[in-house]
Design a protein around this motif. Structure first.
Motif, PDB file in Angstrom:
ATOM      1  N   LEU A  77       1.255  -1.221   0.330  1.00 50.16           N
ATOM      2  CA  LEU A  77      -0.360   0.390  -0.614  1.00 50.16           C
ATOM      3  C   LEU A  77       0.862   1.431   0.160  1.00 50.16           C
ATOM      4  O   LEU A  77       0.528   1.616  -0.896  1.00 50.16           O
ATOM      5  N   ALA A  78       1.652   1.471   0.488  1.00 47.61           N
ATOM      6  CA  ALA A  78       2.344   2.455   0.769  1.00 47.61           C
ATOM      7  C   ALA A  78       3.727   2.919  -0.543  1.00 47.61           C
ATOM      8  O   ALA A  78       3.757   3.805  -1.099  1.00 47.61           O
ATOM      9  N   CYS A  79       3.976   1.200  -1.412  1.00 46.28           N
ATOM     10  CA  CYS A  79       4.479   1.745  -2.289  1.00 46.28           C
ATOM     11  C   CYS A  79       3.271   2.118  -3.557  1.00 46.28           C
ATOM     12  O   CYS A  79       3.679   2.870  -4.084  1.00 46.28           O
ATOM     13  N   ALA A  80       2.240   1.291  -3.286  1.00 46.88           N
ATOM     14  CA  ALA A  80       0.798   1.845  -4.311  1.00 46.88           C
ATOM     15  C   ALA A  80       0.745   3.623  -4.373  1.00 46.88           C
ATOM     16  O   ALA A  80       0.788   3.913  -5.090  1.00 46.88           O
ATOM     17  N   ASN A  81       0.411   3.953  -3.628  1.00 45.37           N
ATOM     18  CA  ASN A  81       0.648   5.121  -3.720  1.00 45.37           C
ATOM     19  C   ASN A  81       2.132   6.462  -3.079  1.00 45.37           C
ATOM     20  O   ASN A  81       1.399   7.527  -3.883  1.00 45.37           O
ATOM     21  N   GLU A  82       2.826   5.962  -3.093  1.00 49.83           N
ATOM     22  CA  GLU A  82       3.496   6.726  -3.557  1.00 49.83           C
ATOM     23  C   GLU A  82       3.690   6.397  -5.376  1.00 49.83           C
ATOM     24  O   GLU A  82       3.979   7.461  -6.146  1.00 49.83           O
ATOM     25  N   CYS A  83       4.093   5.260  -5.974  1.00 50.24           N
ATOM     26  CA  CYS A  83       3.758   5.243  -6.757  1.00 50.24           C
ATOM     27  C   CYS A  83       2.658   5.986  -8.347  1.00 50.24           C
ATOM     28  O   CYS A  83       3.418   6.654  -8.791  1.00 50.24           O
ATOM     29  N   GLY A  84       1.636   5.927  -7.648  1.00 46.72           N
ATOM     30  CA  GLY A  84       0.074   6.159  -7.541  1.00 46.72           C
ATOM     31  C   GLY A  84       0.471   7.951  -7.952  1.00 46.72           C
ATOM     32  O   GLY A  84      -0.280   8.554  -8.846  1.00 46.72           O
ATOM     33  N   LYS A  85       1.258   8.461  -7.243  1.00 44.05           N
ATOM     34  CA  LYS A  85       1.768  10.056  -7.817  1.00 44.05           C
ATOM     35  C   LYS A  85       2.108  10.034  -8.575  1.00 44.05           C
ATOM     36  O   LYS A  85       2.116  11.485  -8.512  1.00 44.05           O
ATOM     37  N   HIS A  86       3.187   9.470  -9.509  1.00 48.73           N
ATOM     38  CA  HIS A  86       4.179  10.011 -10.901  1.00 48.73           C
ATOM     39  C   HIS A  86       2.890  10.015 -11.727  1.00 48.73           C
ATOM     40  O   HIS A  86       2.325   8.667 -11.768  1.00 48.73           O
ATOM     41  N   VAL A  87       3.089  10.287 -13.248  1.00 47.08           N
ATOM     42  CA  VAL A  87       2.687  10.541 -13.937  1.00 47.08           C
ATOM     43  C   VAL A  87       2.863   9.330 -14.926  1.00 47.08           C
ATOM     44  O   VAL A  87       2.718   8.914 -16.101  1.00 47.08           O
ATOM     45  N   HIS A  88       4.102   8.170 -14.683  1.00 52.90           N
ATOM     46  CA  HIS A  88       5.060   7.499 -15.297  1.00 52.90           C
ATOM     47  C   HIS A  88       3.923   6.128 -16.082  1.00 52.90           C
ATOM     48  O   HIS A  88       3.410   6.297 -14.416  1.00 52.90           O
ATOM     49  N   GLU A  89       3.818   6.240 -16.846  1.00 55.53           N
ATOM     50  CA  GLU A  89       3.131   4.613 -16.641  1.00 55.53           C
ATOM     51  C   GLU A  89       3.599   3.844 -16.015  1.00 55.53           C
ATOM     52  O   GLU A  89       2.598   2.848 -15.547  1.00 55.53           O
ATOM     53  N   HIS A  90       4.819   3.622 -15.713  1.00 51.95           N
ATOM     54  CA  HIS A  90       5.308   2.198 -15.431  1.00 51.95           C
ATOM     55  C   HIS A  90       5.125   2.244 -14.350  1.00 51.95           C
ATOM     56  O   HIS A  90       4.717   1.081 -12.938  1.00 51.95           O
ATOM     57  N   CYS A  91       4.920   4.201 -12.776  1.00 48.43           N
ATOM     58  CA  CYS A  91       4.324   4.197 -12.198  1.00 48.43           C
ATOM     59  C   CYS A  91       2.741   4.083 -11.706  1.00 48.43           C
ATOM     60  O   CYS A  91       2.514   3.536 -10.408  1.00 48.43           O
ATOM     61  N   LYS A  92       3.221   3.907 -12.983  1.00 46.15           N
ATOM     62  CA  LYS A  92       1.179   3.595 -13.054  1.00 46.15           C
ATOM     63  C   LYS A  92       0.458   2.244 -12.853  1.00 46.15           C
ATOM     64  O   LYS A  92      -0.794   1.696 -11.820  1.00 46.15           O
ATOM     65  N   GLN A  93       1.182   1.949 -13.817  1.00 44.45           N
ATOM     66  CA  GLN A  93       1.144  -0.225 -13.547  1.00 44.45           C
ATOM     67  C   GLN A  93       1.658  -0.622 -12.345  1.00 44.45           C
ATOM     68  O   GLN A  93       0.916  -1.777 -11.783  1.00 44.45           O
ATOM     69  N   CYS A  94       2.313  -0.127 -11.654  1.00 42.91           N
ATOM     70  CA  CYS A  94       2.929  -0.890 -10.642  1.00 42.91           C
ATOM     71  C   CYS A  94       2.076  -0.709  -9.296  1.00 42.91           C
ATOM     72  O   CYS A  94       2.407  -1.081  -8.593  1.00 42.91           O
ATOM     73  N   ALA A  95       1.628   1.111  -9.492  1.00 45.95           N
ATOM     74  CA  ALA A  95       0.525   1.462  -8.414  1.00 45.95           C
ATOM     75  C   ALA A  95      -0.747  -0.051  -8.680  1.00 45.95           C
ATOM     76  O   ALA A  95      -0.616   0.004  -7.544  1.00 45.95           O
ATOM     77  N   GLU A  96      -0.502   0.348  -9.324  1.00 43.55           N
ATOM     78  CA  GLU A  96      -1.467  -1.165  -9.461  1.00 43.55           C
ATOM     79  C   GLU A  96      -1.664  -2.670  -9.553  1.00 43.55           C
ATOM     80  O   GLU A  96      -2.432  -3.124  -8.221  1.00 43.55           O
ATOM     81  N   GLU A  97      -0.249  -2.500  -9.075  1.00 47.43           N
ATOM     82  CA  GLU A  97       0.026  -3.841  -9.164  1.00 47.43           C
ATOM     83  C   GLU A  97       0.164  -4.322  -7.391  1.00 47.43           C
ATOM     84  O   GLU A  97      -0.604  -4.947  -7.287  1.00 47.43           O
ATOM     85  N   CYS A  98       0.366  -2.946  -7.132  1.00 45.03           N
ATOM     86  CA  CYS A  98       0.363  -3.266  -6.169  1.00 45.03           C
ATOM     87  C   CYS A  98      -0.983  -3.189  -4.526  1.00 45.03           C
ATOM     88  O   CYS A  98      -0.833  -4.657  -3.820  1.00 45.03           O
TER      89      CYS A  98
END
Length: 110
Positions: A77-98
């Protein structure tokens, strides 16, 4: 009965999350402003490591598996919340998986 059977869905979620975190951190390191992504990279590393540990514990049918899944859920959840703050597609995909892994791990822990 195969001892991993009750954990199979969670093991698969952890494996997918670890792979996604590793891909995200690698992609973050190639971005122009890596410093802005430092926390994302750090949490990606922690999350991938925790997911791998939790998956291994479940595969061994460890008595600590449920405890590790609870911690894994928190880190995801911590990782998803952080990744979710960024606009990069890889961050968005990571947030979803997390988020998916956090939900699966929390269900397993309860």
């Amino acid at each position: 009965m195969n001892p991993t059977y009750p954990y199979q869905t969670c093991i698969e979620a952890c494996d997918a999350c670890a792979a996604s975190c590793n891909a995200c951190l690698s992609a973050c390191l190639l971005e122009d402003d890596v410093k802005m992504l430092a926390r994302c990279i750090s949490l990606d590393i922690d999350c991938a490591a925790m997911c791998q540990l939790a998956a291994a514990a479940m595969a061994r049918n460890s008595e600590m598996a449920k405890h590790l899944c609870r911690i894994c859920s928190e880190i995801c959840l911590a990782c998803a919340n952080e990744c979710g703050k960024h606009v990069h597609e890889h961050c968005k995909q990571c947030a979803e998986e997390c988020r998916r892994c956090a939900k699966t791990c929390l269900e397993m822990a309860n």
